[in-house]
Design a protein around this motif. Structure first.
Motif, PDB file in Angstrom:
ATOM      1  N   UNK A  83       1.112  -1.557  -0.283  1.00  0.00           N
ATOM      2  CA  UNK A  83      -0.379   0.040   0.401  1.00  0.00           C
ATOM      3  C   UNK A  83       1.263   1.386  -0.126  1.00  0.00           C
ATOM      4  N   UNK A  84       0.269   2.598   0.112  1.00  0.00           N
ATOM      5  CA  UNK A  84       0.824   3.624  -0.621  1.00  0.00           C
ATOM      6  C   UNK A  84      -0.003   4.410   0.535  1.00  0.00           C
ATOM      7  N   UNK A  85       1.004   5.862   0.597  1.00  0.00           N
ATOM      8  CA  UNK A  85       0.046   7.038   1.721  1.00  0.00           C
ATOM      9  C   UNK A  85      -1.150   6.907   0.880  1.00  0.00           C
ATOM     10  N   UNK A  86      -2.062   8.473   1.245  1.00  0.00           N
ATOM     11  CA  UNK A  86      -2.656   9.580   0.010  1.00  0.00           C
ATOM     12  C   UNK A  86      -1.518  10.093  -0.746  1.00  0.00           C
ATOM     13  N   UNK A  87      -1.246  10.634   0.577  1.00  0.00           N
ATOM     14  CA  UNK A  87      -0.560  12.080  -0.944  1.00  0.00           C
ATOM     15  C   UNK A  87       0.410  11.264  -1.735  1.00  0.00           C
ATOM     16  N   UNK A  88       1.012   9.868  -1.603  1.00  0.00           N
ATOM     17  CA  UNK A  88       1.963   9.630  -2.676  1.00  0.00           C
ATOM     18  C   UNK A  88       0.823   9.108  -4.004  1.00  0.00           C
ATOM     19  N   UNK A  89      -0.372   8.675  -3.592  1.00  0.00           N
ATOM     20  CA  UNK A  89      -2.027   8.190  -4.475  1.00  0.00           C
ATOM     21  C   UNK A  89      -2.020   9.326  -5.245  1.00  0.00           C
ATOM     22  N   UNK A  90      -2.800  10.642  -4.036  1.00  0.00           N
ATOM     23  CA  UNK A  90      -2.256  11.621  -5.619  1.00  0.00           C
ATOM     24  C   UNK A  90      -2.180  12.154  -6.363  1.00  0.00           C
ATOM     25  N   UNK A  91      -0.653  12.349  -5.823  1.00  0.00           N
ATOM     26  CA  UNK A  91       0.271  12.242  -6.982  1.00  0.00           C
ATOM     27  C   UNK A  91       0.824  12.083  -7.996  1.00  0.00           C
ATOM     28  N   UNK A  92       0.090  10.807  -7.806  1.00  0.00           N
ATOM     29  CA  UNK A  92       0.289   9.890  -8.660  1.00  0.00           C
ATOM     30  C   UNK A  92      -0.600   9.962 -10.035  1.00  0.00           C
ATOM     31  N   UNK A  93      -1.588  10.431  -9.112  1.00  0.00           N
ATOM     32  CA  UNK A  93      -3.090  10.578 -10.383  1.00  0.00           C
ATOM     33  C   UNK A  93      -3.005  12.274 -10.514  1.00  0.00           C
ATOM     34  N   UNK A  94      -2.401  12.068  -9.804  1.00  0.00           N
ATOM     35  CA  UNK A  94      -1.991  13.951 -10.528  1.00  0.00           C
ATOM     36  C   UNK A  94      -3.250  15.257 -10.266  1.00  0.00           C
ATOM     37  N   UNK A  95      -3.830  14.349  -8.890  1.00  0.00           N
ATOM     38  CA  UNK A  95      -5.122  14.618  -8.137  1.00  0.00           C
ATOM     39  C   UNK A  95      -4.896  15.229  -6.880  1.00  0.00           C
ATOM     40  N   UNK A  96      -6.077  15.624  -6.418  1.00  0.00           N
ATOM     41  CA  UNK A  96      -5.997  16.397  -4.922  1.00  0.00           C
ATOM     42  C   UNK A  96      -5.852  15.047  -3.709  1.00  0.00           C
ATOM     43  N   UNK A  97      -5.367  15.059  -2.587  1.00  0.00           N
ATOM     44  CA  UNK A  97      -5.909  14.351  -1.970  1.00  0.00           C
ATOM     45  C   UNK A  97      -7.518  14.100  -1.061  1.00  0.00           C
ATOM     46  N   UNK A  98      -8.367  14.941  -1.552  1.00  0.00           N
ATOM     47  CA  UNK A  98      -9.585  15.105  -1.448  1.00  0.00           C
ATOM     48  C   UNK A  98     -10.569  14.313  -2.461  1.00  0.00           C
ATOM     49  N   UNK A  99      -9.840  14.146  -3.593  1.00  0.00           N
ATOM     50  CA  UNK A  99     -10.477  13.612  -4.551  1.00  0.00           C
ATOM     51  C   UNK A  99     -10.060  12.117  -4.207  1.00  0.00           C
ATOM     52  N   UNK A 100      -8.820  11.456  -4.053  1.00  0.00           N
ATOM     53  CA  UNK A 100      -8.388  10.487  -3.137  1.00  0.00           C
ATOM     54  C   UNK A 100      -9.112   9.734  -2.795  1.00  0.00           C
ATOM     55  N   UNK A 101      -9.916  10.866  -1.705  1.00  0.00           N
ATOM     56  CA  UNK A 101     -10.517  10.694  -0.848  1.00  0.00           C
ATOM     57  C   UNK A 101     -12.223  10.186  -0.692  1.00  0.00           C
ATOM     58  N   UNK A 102     -12.439  10.787  -2.341  1.00  0.00           N
ATOM     59  CA  UNK A 102     -13.917  10.676  -2.149  1.00  0.00           C
ATOM     60  C   UNK A 102     -13.481   8.984  -3.530  1.00  0.00           C
ATOM     61  N   UNK A 103     -12.628   9.093  -3.990  1.00  0.00           N
ATOM     62  CA  UNK A 103     -12.442   7.494  -5.275  1.00  0.00           C
ATOM     63  C   UNK A 103     -12.377   6.680  -3.699  1.00  0.00           C
ATOM     64  N   UNK A 104     -11.690   6.416  -2.459  1.00  0.00           N
ATOM     65  CA  UNK A 104     -12.156   5.094  -1.429  1.00  0.00           C
ATOM     66  C   UNK A 104     -13.161   5.474  -1.051  1.00  0.00           C
ATOM     67  N   UNK A 118      -3.938   4.712   3.939  1.00  0.00           N
ATOM     68  CA  UNK A 118      -3.266   3.875   3.257  1.00  0.00           C
ATOM     69  C   UNK A 118      -3.975   3.402   2.219  1.00  0.00           C
ATOM     70  N   UNK A 119      -3.560   3.088   0.983  1.00  0.00           N
ATOM     71  CA  UNK A 119      -4.624   2.527   0.277  1.00  0.00           C
ATOM     72  C   UNK A 119      -3.924   1.484  -0.817  1.00  0.00           C
ATOM     73  N   UNK A 120      -4.304   0.374  -1.279  1.00  0.00           N
ATOM     74  CA  UNK A 120      -3.965  -0.347  -1.650  1.00  0.00           C
ATOM     75  C   UNK A 120      -2.997   0.337  -3.539  1.00  0.00           C
ATOM     76  N   UNK A 121      -1.721  -0.989  -3.580  1.00  0.00           N
ATOM     77  CA  UNK A 121      -1.000  -0.536  -4.905  1.00  0.00           C
ATOM     78  C   UNK A 121      -1.724  -1.272  -5.807  1.00  0.00           C
ATOM     79  N   UNK A 122      -2.376  -1.912  -5.479  1.00  0.00           N
ATOM     80  CA  UNK A 122      -3.289  -3.051  -6.822  1.00  0.00           C
ATOM     81  C   UNK A 122      -4.113  -2.349  -7.144  1.00  0.00           C
ATOM     82  N   UNK A 123      -4.940  -1.224  -6.326  1.00  0.00           N
ATOM     83  CA  UNK A 123      -6.339  -1.115  -6.651  1.00  0.00           C
ATOM     84  C   UNK A 123      -5.703   0.678  -7.571  1.00  0.00           C
ATOM     85  N   UNK A 124      -4.357   1.330  -7.270  1.00  0.00           N
ATOM     86  CA  UNK A 124      -4.326   2.476  -7.966  1.00  0.00           C
ATOM     87  C   UNK A 124      -3.733   2.409  -9.431  1.00  0.00           C
ATOM     88  N   UNK A 125      -3.198   1.099  -9.050  1.00  0.00           N
ATOM     89  CA  UNK A 125      -2.485   0.527 -10.458  1.00  0.00           C
ATOM     90  C   UNK A 125      -4.319   0.512 -11.448  1.00  0.00           C
TER      91      UNK A 125
END
Length: 789
Positions: free
Chosen positions: A666-687, A704-711
């Motif tokens: 898994x990766x932190x929310x902040x890392x996921x937001x950077x990978x998707x080119x969006x904000x942490x709030x958008x990551x929370x919505x996706x969760x 944290x969010x899983x690396x598999x779902x992020x991929x």
């Protein structure tokens, strides 16, 4: 309207002191002390109308007024003449060196304190006052006045901590500890776990001084030596002459006045230290201090001269031959010197000797040359065999080519005390203050030359009256006529050395010069110790069976702990130790190599917090904070480490293994937001809508969010491609308008406000239409039209 003046008065130990401002609104006040309250009120009543009328305050009559120092002190203050004289004598005329200048400043302060205490000035220093000044320098007027304060039981017993809380106890804890170590302050029961002291013993002259107030400096009870007292009065006389030259009415009634004789007891006569006794002392010094000792004892050098010798000052003619050494500098401490422009600077080396005749060349006996040759080979020769000629002959211990005098003084005193060498005629002096000093070595060799009936003129040259640096540096040989007296002296000294020390001066010692106390040599300590041991100069400690003994520093390296921890373990019996002599100050603990290795094996089976942190791949402090936060057990181990019990170690390993697995999947929310080119709030919505899979929180609280779902999300989401911004030819930026018109930005703003230029907002920036610019230039500056097209 201002407040009415009332004045102030208060009762003091001298009488009634009244004061008034010197004028209306002033902060400075004039005060007088009167014998009665009525006299104080009378002066205040007379002074208020004077202030209101703008006149000076009245001066009260002497009758009924207490004469103060301020009122009696009218005239030329001593310091107003002493300071310009000192500047002229030492800074302008350069009559002496900086050390002498500093000493004279101390004399001036002493005289000033005496005159201020008595309210004296230059004009009032009559014969009787000068005699009183002399008496203050040469007479012991202090009487013992230390008594137990009222209300304190003199027979009571107190601990050292309780003693510090007693009334009028001016000694600090460190002072009481020194008095205890010196045997001045003795506990009632030395065998008790906590030492207690009798109150009457604490309030004694030996502990607190004659008056109960500790003072710095030598304990002379107010009297100086005759030479120092004469020096103080010389400074006073010189200032008086200077004051006379500048029109000060200095009393001239002491032309026939002689100097007081001091009542200070003369110092005990110094006794020579024989070569054999010097050898006993040297065996308790490390090799660097042995070199200093023998340079002073055999060549009669002053300590500063010994530390000023460079390798290139030594002339070596080979084994078994006489050598020579040039004395032309000083070192071993900080020297403050005055430059030609009057500024002062401090250095570790100076080319100025004590006197102009101290520069000389001395012939070195072969026995001492053997020692010097070994020092140069071990300390001043590179691996390629190149000798560092500019290095100081005496190696620096803490800094290269710097310092060393104070360390040698302390080592000499400790070693001489250990072998009970006394340089005074009084048998009990050594119990009060140890008396063997570096200069005793110089005195002794001069006494030896007198005993050997060397001519006085030759002895004086040997001691510092033979200028001869040029002789050595012109590569003259030792048969030069100027060196014949020195060669004769060296031959006599060589005979004494052979008779008393047939084995030479490389006296075996167990004291190393490469410990942590000598950082400048510690870096190359292994090589230095090996070479000294090979020459038999350094004896590596062994027990009766020949097994090596390790000191605390060596054992600390073997155990991978600090030297302090090693000393604590050796003192607490964690490892068996053997007390060993050889140090100047006494004994030290050492451990057998086999015992040290056994402890090392035991340490490898123990899990320390440092080792556990390295195992789990994080820092010591991170693991420590986790253990404390979880309330897990730790056992103190050494100075700064802990032993980790098995349950605690298991919990730590499991925790960091789980954390490693979490971060792997898994990766932190902040890392996921950077990978998707969006904000942490958008990551929370996706969760929340199930697009991303949420995992457990990390130990530091991050979500944290899983690396598999992020991929999966990254694969389905296409990145938004922004086209390149289009450029409009009908618009010009502010910078382009400025370049075409030659106008500043503020001028363009004014034209837009006046309607001469048309402003357009495009892509969040201000622009101006090209047509309006061309119209403006056609009317005002047609020569610039080509720049705007």
């Amino acid at each position: 309207m201002s407040r009415p003046l009332k004045g102030s008065k208060k009762l003091t130990d001298k009488g009634w002191t009244a004061s008034l401002p010197i004028h209306r609104g002033a902060t400075k006040r004039q005060s007088y002390t009167f014998t009665t309250e009525e006299a104080a009120d009378r002066w205040i009543a007379e002074g208020i109308p004077a202030i209101e009328g703008g006149t000076d305050l009245p001066v009260p009559d002497t009758e009924g007024r207490v004469a103060g120092k301020r009122s009696a002190k009218t005239g030329t203050a001593f310091r107003t003449m002493a300071d310009p004289w000192h500047t002229e004598y030492y800074s302008e005329l350069k009559r002496a060196k900086h050390d002498r200048s500093t000493a004279t400043k101390g004399h001036i302060k002493r005289i000033e304190a005496f005159m201020d205490q008595r309210g004296l000035v230059m004009e009032t220093m009559v014969r009787d006052e000068v005699k009183a000044l002399q008496a203050s320098l040469t007479r012991s007027t202090t009487e013992a006045t230390v008594t137990v304060p009222e209300g304190v039981d003199p027979t009571g017993l107190v601990t050292m901590a309780e003693a510090l809380a007693l009334p009028k106890m001016t000694a600090s804890k460190s002072t009481l500890k020194r008095r205890k170590a010196d045997g001045v302050l003795n506990p009632v029961d030395p065998t008790a776990a906590v030492h207690r002291f009798r109150v009457a013993d604490l309030y004694s002259e030996a502990v607190l001084g004659p008056t109960g107030k500790l003072r710095r400096g030598p304990r002379t009870n107010g009297s100086l030596s005759q030479d120092v007292a004469n020096d103080v009065m010389w400074a006073y006389d010189e200032v008086c002459k200077y004051a006379l030259d500048h029109g000060v009415d200095v009393p001239q009634d002491r032309t026939s006045l002689k100097m007081h004789r001091t009542d200070r007891a003369p110092s005990a006569p110094r006794q020579p230290v024989s070569l054999r006794r010097c050898a006993d002392i040297a065996s308790r010094l490390h090799v660097v201090h042995q070199l200093v000792l023998w340079l002073m004892r055999i060549l009669g050098l002053r300590i500063g001269e010994a530390y000023g010798i460079r390798v290139y000052d030594v002339l070596d003619q080979g084994a078994g031959q006489y050598g020579a050494v040039a004395v032309k500098a000083q070192g071993g401490k900080k020297f403050t010197q005055t430059a030609p422009d009057g500024t002062t600077h401090t250095s570790d080396h100076t080319d100025d000797l004590k006197t102009k005749n101290s520069e000389r060349v001395l012939v070195v006996p072969p026995t001492l040359m053997d020692l010097i040759r070994t020092i140069i080979a071990v300390f001043h020769t590179d691996a390629d065999g190149v000798i560092r000629q500019d290095a100081r002959l005496i190696p620096g211990l803490t800094r290269r080519n710097a310092g060393g005098q104070e360390a040698f003084r302390a080592a000499l005193a400790g070693a001489a005390e250990a072998v009970r060498v006394d340089c005074t005629t009084e048998e009990d002096v050594i119990d009060e203050v140890f008396s063997c000093q570096p200069h005793d070595m110089r005195r002794t060799i001069l006494s030896d030359l007198d005993r050997l009936e060397v001519k006085d003129s030759h002895t004086r040259r040997f001691a510092g009256h033979l200028p001869g640096t040029a002789v050595l540096h012109r590569h003259y040989l030792l048969d030069d006529p100027k060196l014949r007296p020195a060669k004769a002296i060296a031959v006599l000294i060589q005979g004494e050395l052979i008779a008393n020390l047939p084995a030479g001066l490389l006296l075996p010692t167990t004291v190393r010069c490469t410990t942590g106390n000598q950082p400048a040599l510690q870096k190359d300590g292994a090589r230095i110790d090996a070479e000294l041991a090979e020459r038999g100069w350094l004896v590596l400690s062994t027990d009766e069976g020949g097994e090596p003994l390790l000191g605390s520093a060596e054992a600390a390296q073997l155990w991978d702990v600090t030297p302090k921890t090693a000393r604590l373990w050796m003192a607490d019996g964690v490892v068996p130790t053997i007390p060993c002599g050889g140090r100047g100050q006494g004994e030290e603990r050492r451990v057998r190599l086999s015992d040290a290795m056994a402890l090392r094996e035991r340490l490898t089976t123990r899990i320390t917090l440092v080792r556990l942190a390295e195992e789990v791949g994080t820092t010591y402090h991170t693991v420590y904070q986790f253990v404390r936060a979880q309330g897990l057990e730790l056992e103190a181990w050494g100075e700064r480490d802990y032993v980790v019990p098995a349950p605690t170690a298991t919990a730590v390993r499991d925790h960091y293994a789980a954390q490693a697995a979490l971060h792997e999947r898994a990766v932190p929310y902040s890392v996921a937001a950077k990978a998707l080119g969006t904000s942490v709030a958008a990551v929370e919505h996706l969760v929340d809508d199930g697009t991303l899979d949420k995992d457990e929180r990390a130990h530091d609280g991050r979500r944290m969010v899983t690396r598999a779902s992020l991929a999966d999300v990254e694969a389905t989401r296409r990145p938004v491609r922004h086209g390149a911004p289009t450029v409009r030819d009908d618009l010009m930026t502010w910078a382009e308008v400025s370049a075409a018109t030659g106008l500043a930005s503020a001028d363009i703003d004014a034209l837009v406000a006046d309607g001469l230029l048309v402003r357009v907002q495009y892509q969040r920036r201000h622009h101006v239409t090209r047509v309006s610019v061309l119209r403006y230039l056609a009317e005002h500056d047609p020569s610039r039209l080509a720049l705007a097209v």
